[in-house]
Motif scaffolding. Sequence first.
Motif, mmCIF file in Angstrom:
data_model
loop_
_atom_site.group_PDB
_atom_site.id
_atom_site.type_symbol
_atom_site.label_atom_id
_atom_site.label_comp_id
_atom_site.label_asym_id
_atom_site.label_seq_id
_atom_site.Cartn_x
_atom_site.Cartn_y
_atom_site.Cartn_z
ATOM 1 N N ASP A 220 0.829 -1.203 0.000
ATOM 2 C CA ASP A 220 0.000 0.000 0.000
ATOM 3 C C ASP A 220 0.865 1.256 0.000
ATOM 4 O O ASP A 220 2.104 1.193 -0.035
ATOM 5 N N ARG A 267 -7.042 2.198 -0.055
ATOM 6 C CA ARG A 267 -7.879 1.099 0.407
ATOM 7 C C ARG A 267 -7.439 -0.185 -0.302
ATOM 8 O O ARG A 267 -7.206 -0.187 -1.507
ATOM 9 N N THR A 280 -13.120 -5.358 0.882
ATOM 10 C CA THR A 280 -12.061 -4.429 1.247
ATOM 11 C C THR A 280 -11.702 -4.658 2.711
ATOM 12 O O THR A 280 -12.530 -5.127 3.494
ATOM 13 N N ASP A 282 -9.449 -2.898 6.142
ATOM 14 C CA ASP A 282 -8.785 -1.694 6.629
ATOM 15 C C ASP A 282 -7.655 -2.064 7.595
ATOM 16 O O ASP A 282 -7.419 -3.238 7.883
ATOM 17 N N ASN A 283 -6.975 -1.051 8.108
ATOM 18 C CA ASN A 283 -5.807 -1.293 8.963
ATOM 19 C C ASN A 283 -6.161 -1.938 10.293
ATOM 20 O O ASN A 283 -5.287 -2.490 10.976
#
Length: 414
Positions: A220, A267, A280, A282-283
Amino acid sequence: MSSRSLLPLVAAALLGSVFSAAAQAPPPRQPPGANFPEGAGKEMVTGVCGGCHDINRLQAGYTPEGWRTVTRMMRNFGAPVPDSEWEAVTAYLIKSFPEKPRPAAVIIPGPVEATIREFDLPTPGSRPHDPMAARDGAIWWSGQLANKLGRLDPKTDQFKEYPVNPMSAPHGLVEAKDGNVWFTGNFRGFIGKLDPKTGEVTEYKIPDPKAKDPHTLVIDHDGIVWFTVQNGNIVGRLDPKTGQFKLATPPTEKARPYGMAVDSKNRVWFVEFGAPKIATIDNDMRITEYQLLDPGARPRRIAITPDDKIYYTDFARGYLGFLDPVTSQVKEWASPSGPKSFPYGIAATKGGIWYAESGAKPNAIVRFDPKTEKFQSWPIPGGGDIVRNMDVNRDGNPILANSLANQVGVVEVK
């Protein structure tokens, strides 16, 4: 007959009712490959080929050249077949399991001019799984069954191969900003880092025994390495600075996380090859899933446009699909070569969506214009088998790895 099936017969004999007991016992299970055609080489094939995969996969069939490549792959990976037996094994496979009929590639003319250049790799039977476009213009590939990563300078046709540790089976690969190449060790459950300057390989073992088959990976915008574990049903992240892993399991059972991509807002997206869903993460390792239109959809690879629209290849049904992450709108279009065209590798570049039909004969590169919703396609020279993934080079051209053809290539768009 196995020892398990003999035990009831012995007991029945002691009781004086052999036939009665035998009638009640379950029939003995046939050994793997028992129904395969007879011939020289069968015993070796049935005795060895089920050691690391389902032996019935052989029945899918290949061309003679395809079988020669496959057996070369097996030799590379140390299949326990004596050198004197390989010729008989190859001949048996060619005769017993010829290629099954495949749909003819439907070639559609159009306004875009493009040519496809292919490069034969230096190690036979490498099984180049994924390609990777480096910032210096080089084409890299993961030689999964040669246990090598490779680099090609397409301007000079010069190759360089980097061995990785035995039984690594490198799968996905990606370049970091510092020039190091990260890859997944698909057979040994680790994330690897290659320093191209020294050839040194560093391994980061995934701290979950279920994570045996790391698959695709991306980096990322913050330098975090994300990866999928298909059969382990895991999505993970690795912080290269600390070596710390975080792992998550999708809400859907047996989702089989597969292809991955990062959008402009950082994302991380992935497709679920075991379900009709795109997701998707996320962190905080929270996963959000998006349902596709057809319950039979099986998205395999994903590409994201500069305006963050998502396209995917529906391998199982022979479709190209679209997801708008903002509205959750899903659209799909039948691939030109039909339901058995097996769309696979995909990339978004130069105003179009480019993907490979891996089931068509020959494999075709297809371009879809999102504005007109029209297709254009080109046959891959030499057949192309099989383009499992794609990337985009610094000139904006799609690059390919053709695993069965043992080639890498570039689609040069005029």
